[in-house]
Each structure stands twice: as C-alpha cells, then as structure tokens.
Write a protein that holds these residues in place. Structure first.
Motif, PDB file in Angstrom:
ATOM      1  N   ALA A 226       6.131  57.303  -2.752  1.00  0.00           N
ATOM      2  CA  ALA A 226       6.653  58.165  -1.682  1.00  0.00           C
ATOM      3  C   ALA A 226       7.077  57.361  -0.471  1.00  0.00           C
ATOM      4  CB  ALA A 226       5.578  59.176  -1.282  1.00  0.00           C
ATOM      5  N   ALA A 227       6.511  56.171  -0.306  1.00  0.00           N
ATOM      6  CA  ALA A 227       6.854  55.346   0.852  1.00  0.00           C
ATOM      7  C   ALA A 227       8.111  54.510   0.630  1.00  0.00           C
ATOM      8  CB  ALA A 227       5.683  54.439   1.196  1.00  0.00           C
ATOM      9  N   LEU A 228       8.646  54.502  -0.591  1.00  0.00           N
ATOM     10  CA  LEU A 228       9.856  53.727  -0.869  1.00  0.00           C
ATOM     11  C   LEU A 228      11.064  54.387  -0.237  1.00  0.00           C
ATOM     12  CD1 LEU A 228       9.296  52.882  -4.649  1.00  0.00           C
ATOM     13  CD2 LEU A 228       8.872  51.402  -2.676  1.00  0.00           C
ATOM     14  N   ALA A 229      12.045  53.574   0.076  1.00  0.00           N
ATOM     15  CA  ALA A 229      13.297  54.121   0.636  1.00  0.00           C
ATOM     16  C   ALA A 229      13.969  55.037  -0.370  1.00  0.00           C
ATOM     17  CB  ALA A 229      14.230  52.985   1.049  1.00  0.00           C
ATOM     18  N   THR A 230      13.928  54.670  -1.639  1.00  0.00           N
ATOM     19  CA  THR A 230      14.493  55.504  -2.698  1.00  0.00           C
ATOM     20  C   THR A 230      13.401  55.771  -3.721  1.00  0.00           C
ATOM     21  OG1 THR A 230      16.643  54.418  -2.371  1.00  0.00           O
ATOM     22  CG2 THR A 230      16.362  55.742  -4.374  1.00  0.00           C
ATOM     23  N   PRO A 231      12.620  56.848  -3.549  1.00  0.00           N
ATOM     24  CA  PRO A 231      11.520  57.117  -4.473  1.00  0.00           C
ATOM     25  C   PRO A 231      12.009  57.362  -5.894  1.00  0.00           C
ATOM     26  CG  PRO A 231      11.298  58.422  -2.482  1.00  0.00           C
ATOM     27  CD  PRO A 231      12.689  57.828  -2.461  1.00  0.00           C
ATOM     28  N   LEU A 232      11.212  56.906  -6.855  1.00  0.00           N
ATOM     29  CA  LEU A 232      11.500  57.150  -8.269  1.00  0.00           C
ATOM     30  C   LEU A 232      11.036  58.552  -8.651  1.00  0.00           C
ATOM     31  CD1 LEU A 232      10.261  53.724  -9.693  1.00  0.00           C
ATOM     32  CD2 LEU A 232      12.631  54.416  -9.270  1.00  0.00           C
ATOM     33  N   PRO A 233      11.551  59.077  -9.773  1.00  0.00           N
ATOM     34  CA  PRO A 233      11.084  60.395 -10.227  1.00  0.00           C
ATOM     35  C   PRO A 233       9.568  60.391 -10.455  1.00  0.00           C
ATOM     36  CG  PRO A 233      13.069  59.760 -11.420  1.00  0.00           C
ATOM     37  CD  PRO A 233      12.655  58.561 -10.610  1.00  0.00           C
ATOM     38  N   LYS A 234       8.935  61.513 -10.124  1.00  0.00           N
ATOM     39  CA  LYS A 234       7.477  61.586 -10.199  1.00  0.00           C
ATOM     40  C   LYS A 234       6.957  61.344 -11.614  1.00  0.00           C
ATOM     41  CE  LYS A 234       5.349  65.566  -9.694  1.00  0.00           C
ATOM     42  NZ  LYS A 234       4.707  66.774  -9.102  1.00  0.00           N
ATOM     43  N   LEU A 235       7.593  61.928 -12.607  1.00  0.00           N
ATOM     44  CA  LEU A 235       7.121  61.756 -13.986  1.00  0.00           C
ATOM     45  C   LEU A 235       7.199  60.299 -14.413  1.00  0.00           C
ATOM     46  CD1 LEU A 235       8.612  64.881 -15.810  1.00  0.00           C
ATOM     47  CD2 LEU A 235       6.293  64.518 -15.003  1.00  0.00           C
ATOM     48  N   GLU A 236       8.242  59.612 -13.963  1.00  0.00           N
ATOM     49  CA  GLU A 236       8.384  58.200 -14.313  1.00  0.00           C
ATOM     50  C   GLU A 236       7.267  57.369 -13.687  1.00  0.00           C
ATOM     51  OE1 GLU A 236      11.598  54.581 -13.620  1.00  0.00           O
ATOM     52  OE2 GLU A 236      12.281  56.659 -13.645  1.00  0.00           O
ATOM     53  N   VAL A 237       6.918  57.688 -12.448  1.00  0.00           N
ATOM     54  CA  VAL A 237       5.835  56.976 -11.763  1.00  0.00           C
ATOM     55  C   VAL A 237       4.495  57.245 -12.460  1.00  0.00           C
ATOM     56  CG1 VAL A 237       4.570  56.753  -9.595  1.00  0.00           C
ATOM     57  CG2 VAL A 237       7.050  57.017  -9.567  1.00  0.00           C
ATOM     58  N   ILE A 238       4.240  58.510 -12.829  1.00  0.00           N
ATOM     59  CA  ILE A 238       2.974  58.852 -13.497  1.00  0.00           C
ATOM     60  C   ILE A 238       2.872  58.159 -14.846  1.00  0.00           C
ATOM     61  CG2 ILE A 238       1.679  60.749 -14.543  1.00  0.00           C
ATOM     62  CD1 ILE A 238       2.725  62.551 -12.318  1.00  0.00           C
TER      63      ILE A 238
ATOM     64  N   LEU B 189      -1.738  66.942 -16.078  1.00  0.00           N
ATOM     65  CA  LEU B 189      -2.359  67.607 -14.925  1.00  0.00           C
ATOM     66  C   LEU B 189      -1.945  66.939 -13.619  1.00  0.00           C
ATOM     67  CD1 LEU B 189      -5.979  68.203 -16.314  1.00  0.00           C
ATOM     68  CD2 LEU B 189      -4.205  69.920 -15.921  1.00  0.00           C
ATOM     69  N   CYS B 190      -1.812  65.619 -13.624  1.00  0.00           N
ATOM     70  CA  CYS B 190      -1.363  64.918 -12.420  1.00  0.00           C
ATOM     71  C   CYS B 190       0.053  65.338 -12.039  1.00  0.00           C
ATOM     72  CB  CYS B 190      -1.415  63.412 -12.641  1.00  0.00           C
ATOM     73  SG  CYS B 190      -3.086  62.720 -12.718  1.00  0.00           S
ATOM     74  N   SER B 191       0.899  65.530 -13.043  1.00  0.00           N
ATOM     75  CA  SER B 191       2.279  65.919 -12.734  1.00  0.00           C
ATOM     76  C   SER B 191       2.354  67.316 -12.129  1.00  0.00           C
ATOM     77  CB  SER B 191       3.123  65.854 -14.010  1.00  0.00           C
ATOM     78  OG  SER B 191       2.715  66.855 -14.937  1.00  0.00           O
ATOM     79  N   PHE B 192       1.410  68.175 -12.485  1.00  0.00           N
ATOM     80  CA  PHE B 192       1.407  69.535 -11.945  1.00  0.00           C
ATOM     81  C   PHE B 192       0.727  69.624 -10.581  1.00  0.00           C
ATOM     82  CE2 PHE B 192       1.900  70.932 -16.466  1.00  0.00           C
ATOM     83  CZ  PHE B 192       3.121  71.567 -16.309  1.00  0.00           C
ATOM     84  N   LEU B 193      -0.353  68.878 -10.411  1.00  0.00           N
ATOM     85  CA  LEU B 193      -1.204  69.086  -9.243  1.00  0.00           C
ATOM     86  C   LEU B 193      -1.042  68.033  -8.139  1.00  0.00           C
ATOM     87  CD1 LEU B 193      -4.499  70.117 -11.078  1.00  0.00           C
ATOM     88  CD2 LEU B 193      -2.773  71.604 -10.078  1.00  0.00           C
TER      89      LEU B 193
END
Length: 623
Positions: free
Chosen positions: A63-75, A136-140
C-alpha cells in the motif's frame, strides 16, 4: 481483530479436515486421538500465524508503493515466501512422531493414535495455511496506507512490552556476552541429563482413576457360602472408611469370560465421595489396605480398573509384576515361589507379593492297569473315554427355550459318582461282549492333588504376583532379582521369568530410542537439503537437547519418574523446538534475501522479535 480471526479460523478448518480424514480412514475419536489433536493445536496456530503475519506485512508495504500491485498478487507472493519453511517444518513434525507408529503391543495401541492424529492434523494445517488462509486474507484484509509513505504497524501494548523485555534482557545478554550465556546453559544441560538415571522408570504413569478394585483371594476350594461370608466381612471393613461412597462386589467369574476367576476370589469395585475429607488419595488407599488385612484367611491387593486390565494383557496376571517359576515338579515350583515371596516382602515397595492359589484337594484317582485291560479285552483309550463321559458328562443334544440354548448332557447320577465303592463295581463292556466290574482293570483310590495346574508354552507354571506400592518397578525388580539369584537355588530344569509392566517399558523405550535415532539422521539430511548448509542444519538440532533440558527438570520436579507417556511428551517437545528453529532461521534468511538485511546484530534482533509472538503462541497453545 481481523488477523486474529483469520488465525483462529485455522483451528476449526484444520480439525474439520482431520475429522473428515478420520471418517474416510475408518478411525474413531477417543481420548488418545483427542490427545494428538491437543498436541497439534500449537503447531496449527503457528502455521496460520506465520502465513497471516507475512501477508499482513506485505499488504502494508504494497500500500505504501507509488504503484501498488493487485491485492491477490501480493497475497499469493506473500504465502509463497513462507511455503517452503512451513512445508519443511511440517515434514519434520511428521518424522518426529513416526517412532510412535513403530510401537507394538499395548503401548502401540495406546500411543499410536496420538501420532496418527498429530500427523494428520499437521498435514491438514499445511493445506489450510496455503489455501483457506490466503482466501480469508483476501476477503478480510485491506491495503491500508498512503502511496509513497512507508507502512508502519504498531503492536499492541502486551506485544510491545514482551518485545522490549526480550530485546533488553535475553537478546542483549546473548549478543553482548555469548560465552557467559553458553557456559551456564551447557552446565545446566549436563545437570539436567544427570536427572534421567535418577528418576524411576514406569511403563505408564499413575492413572488418576476415580475407582479402585480390591481383589481378595482365599484358600483354593473355599465354598461359595464361605466366600460370601468372607466377602461380607471385608465389605464391612471397607465401609468403615469414611471416604468410600459405593461398593460393588462379585465372587468368581464365568468360565467363558476372557479372565476366568474361581469362586475363591472376590473383587470389590469401590468409588469415593468427593469433598468430604482432607486426606490424600494415597492416605485413603493405605487406610483401605490396613482394613482389609484385618480379615483372617484372605489376601487382598488394590489396583485401578485400567491398570488392572493392562497388567493382565501384558503378562496374563492381574498385577504389574509377575515372577513366573517354570519347572516339571509342582511342589518344587511352589516351594521356590514361597521363597521369592518371602524375599520380596523384605524389599520396600514389594510387600504385596501374592502367591498362586494352589492347595492340595481331595481327589478320586482311577488308574487303568494296561496289562489287565488287554487281558480282559478292554482298550485303555476307550475305557478312558467311557469313564470321562460317565463321571464328567457329555453333551448329546440341545434344548431350545426361546432364545436360550441349553445343552443336554448324560452322566452318572451323583449317588454313583460320589462313592468309590460303587465306582469300583461299574460294569465295563469287553470286546467279547461280556461285562466286568471296573475294579478288575483299574485301581480306584482316594488321594490328594493340586487344585489347579497352570501351563504356559506347554510348561508348568507357578506365579508370584506383586502390586508395587512405590514407583520405579524396574529398579524394584532388579533388587529382587539380585536377592533371588543369591538366595534361591534352582534345580535342573527349573527357571524363573520376570515379567510385567517394567518389561514392556524397557522394550518400548529401546524401540523408541532406536527409531528416534534413525529419524534424527533423516531430519539432518532433510535440513541440509533445505538450508544447503550443515551448520544451519545442526543449529536447528541444537534446540533438541536444550528443549529436553527443561522437560527433564520439570518432570523431575512434578512427577519424579519417566514413563512411555513422558517419552511421548519429550517427542512432542522436540518436534516443536525443531520447528521453531526452522522457522526462525528461515526468517533470518528471508530478511537477508528479500528485504535487504545483512548478517548483523540488527537483523538478528529484528528477526527474533518478529518471530517472538508466533513462537510464544505455539508454546502456550501446546502447553
């Protein structure tokens, strides 16, 4: 709160998979499998903590990146980072519990389910941590933070206090003065290892059973009426103990029972009141022993229902220690048994030595004279079968009374069977078709013989049964064996066998040690293939003796003896300690490989403090 919820969800999900596997494999839920699940709880939570913690940190960094990656990709990437360490830690736990699967006999049936339940739970936890937990992390979990600003996460006050305390005490001392820390640890390790030979060795721990069985024996041949009177006297004595609540008694057991008992034996099932006395259970049991000893003509032994049953399964005798005398002559065997009993009663802890119930009883012997029988045309074998039918009876048909089946047998009437004069005149058919009295071909005389003859492996056996009143049955038997060897002379063809719980304990301990040594070698090879470093692999293994140091010390303080159950606990502790070592070193390597840390004091402190909460949670959950 969300991370806590996800972490806690790992337990029901993992155990749901475990129970489903149990159902598919046809396994039942019992106290031992529940024990295995209890052992696995801490490690199940640890898998989830490691995964959730890494995902949570990566989401904040993203979230702190200038261009955040997709959440699912990070998880997905965050879960992948810890996949190998969780996998190897899970395999290590499975290997540690494999020796329990190699146990046989009673110990295998008792502790094998613990290993099976733990292994299945760990496999289920690994699957859940890499499948359900990321979902669960992706949802919550969200991607909180401002682009371009470094993500920060503040621990709770308890966690901050724990980290501050560890950093400024244990870590500071260990990193500033490693020698001053290692030397006392080595000394304490050596002292703790000296505790093992000092502690008693038992097959199983003392069961905290709510009831007690009082087994009373009288002279062989005691009538049912006399035994009933004797049992009533013992029950009257038992009822004078104020803590006793109910008493149930039985005299003898059916011949078709798996444990046949003659009517000269009585068993009392005793349960106790709660909250009516300040006396300990040992004091109450000692009071019961004193009461039953006041009844003349009887010998009584106290045991718990479960230990009573296990002892019978191990040695065929309902006592933890069975001294078996084998030899061809019954009188000699009994004489040696009586000598062993006298010696045993001189050893503290072996006072309750009980002899086999044997005594000479009146008999009517019919001995066929083979020469006369052949002269009269009577076959000895057929004569024996005829006499067996006439005296003992033979079933010739069956009567049915609803669901009941009653054998119809024929034999001589009692007035013929009980009088030797009439038996002498029994007509016996010859091959020539004539009848002759039995006295012409056989000698009929009154004599005395043993009330019972026990055999084992076709050899005559006499048993001295002992219920130890102290722990460490192995040491007590060693003392007894030394005294018997020095004081008892055995004739040719006679030998003594020492059997019971202590024998099973020695065999099980040796088997566990052998299998565990092999597993340790496999684990070292496995760790070497993971870390690509023998030094790191051995560093993980160093945790094992350090963990056992505390285990031995606590066992010595709280229990005072070591049983197979204690060894199972040691195995679980070794698994958790090695798992923590893998996760800790893996985290150090991860910080240096992916987060730009160098091998420095700062990296050691950061990695240790970041793994402090998972390690603490694992220890608390397992405890």
């Amino acid at each position: 709160f969300r991370t806590t919820f996800i972490t806690l969800m790992a337990m029901p999900l993992s155990f749901a998979v475990t129970l489903t596997t149990f159902h598919l494999m046809g396994l039942s839920m019992n106290s031992m499998t529940l024990g295995g699940l209890a052992v696995a709880i801490g490690m199940v939570v640890d898998d989830a903590i490691v995964d959730v913690e890494n995902v949570f940190r990566r989401l904040r960094e993203n979230a702190a990146l200038a261009t955040p990656l997709p959440k699912l990709e990070v998880i997905a990437a965050a879960s992948g980072e810890v996949r190998n360490s969780i996998f190897y830690a899970t395999v290590l736990i499975i290997l540690v519990f494999v020796p329990l699967l190699g146990l046989s006999g009673v110990e295998g049936r008792l502790f094998g389910p613990i290993a099976i339940a733990t292994i299945i739970s760990m496999v289920a936890s690994f699957i859940v941590s890499l499948t359900a937990i990321p979902v669960l992390c992706s949802f919550l979990l969200g991607s909180k933070g401002k682009p371009g600003k470094k993500a920060e996460h503040r621990d709770g006050p308890i966690t901050r206090g724990m980290k501050w305390l560890v950093k400024h005490t244990l870590l500071r001392a260990s990193l500033d003065q490693p020698v001053l820390v290692l030397v006392p640890v080595v000394i304490l390790l050596g002292l703790s290892l000296t505790l093992y030979p000092k502690m008693g060795k038992d097959f199983l721990p003392a069961f905290n059973e709510e009831t007690v069985i009082v087994t009373t024996g009288a002279a062989p041949g005691t009538s049912l009426m006399e035994m009933e009177r004797l049992a009533a006297s013992i029950e009257k004595q038992l009822r004078t103990v104020p803590e006793i609540n109910h008493i149930g008694r039985r005299i003898g057991r059916a011949e078709r029972s798996d444990h046949v008992v003659p009517i000269s034996n009585a068993e009392f099932d005793v349960d106790f009141k709660t909250g009516v006395s300040d006396r300990s259970r040992e004091e109450i049991l000692e009071d019961i022993r004193l009461k039953v000893r006041q009844v003349p003509g009887s010998f009584s032994v106290l045991s718990g229902p479960l230990s009573h049953r296990i002892s019978h399964l191990l040695s065929g005798v309902t006592a933890p220690i069975a001294i078996k005398v084998f030899g061809p002559d019954l009188d000699t065997n009994q004489n040696i048994g009586e000598q062993i009993q006298r010696i045993a009663r001189t050893i503290p802890g072996l006072e309750d030595a009980k002899l086999d119930q044997q005594a000479p009883i009146p008999q009517l012997r019919i001995e066929v004279n083979r020469e006369r029988a052949l002269a009269y045309g009577v076959t000895p074998g057929e004569l024996n079968e005829t006499l067996s039918t006439l005296m003992g009876g033979e079933a010739v048909a069956q009567l049915r009374d609803g669901p009941r089946i009653i054998d119809l047998a024929i034999r001589l009437s009692e007035e013929w069977r009980e009088h030797p004069e009439r038996i002498r005149e029994l007509p016996i058919d010859t091959q020539g078709g004539k009848s002759i009295p039995l006295r012409l071909v056989a000698e009929i005389r009154e004599a005395k013989g043993p009330s019972s003859v026990f055999r084992e492996n076709t050899q005559r056996r006499y048993v001295v049964s002992i219920k130890p009143t102290r722990a460490d049955a192995g040491e007590l038997v060693r003392q007894l064996q030394e005294k018997v060897t020095a004081q008892v002379k055995l004739p040719a063809g006679t030998f003594i066998s020492y059997e019971g719980d202590f024998q099973a304990q020695k065999a099980a301990t040796a088997r566990i040690a052998l299998l565990f040594a092999g597993i340790i070698g496999v684990i070292i090879i496995l760790l070497f293939t993971y870390f690509r470093s023998l030094a790191l692999a051995l560093q993980v293994m160093v945790n094992l003796p350090l963990a056992l140091m505390g285990s031995l010390a606590l066992t010595w303080l709280l229990v005072g003896n070591i049983s197979i159950a204690t060894l199972v606990g040691f195995i679980a502790v070794c698994g958790i300690a090695a798992r923590n070592g893998i996760m800790m070193i893996s985290h150090y390597l991860h910080l240096m490989t992916h987060e730009g840390e160098t091998f420095s004091r700062g990296m050691i402190e950061r990695g240790t403090l970041e793994r402090l909460v998972p390690v603490t949670m694992t220890a608390l959950s397992a405890g």
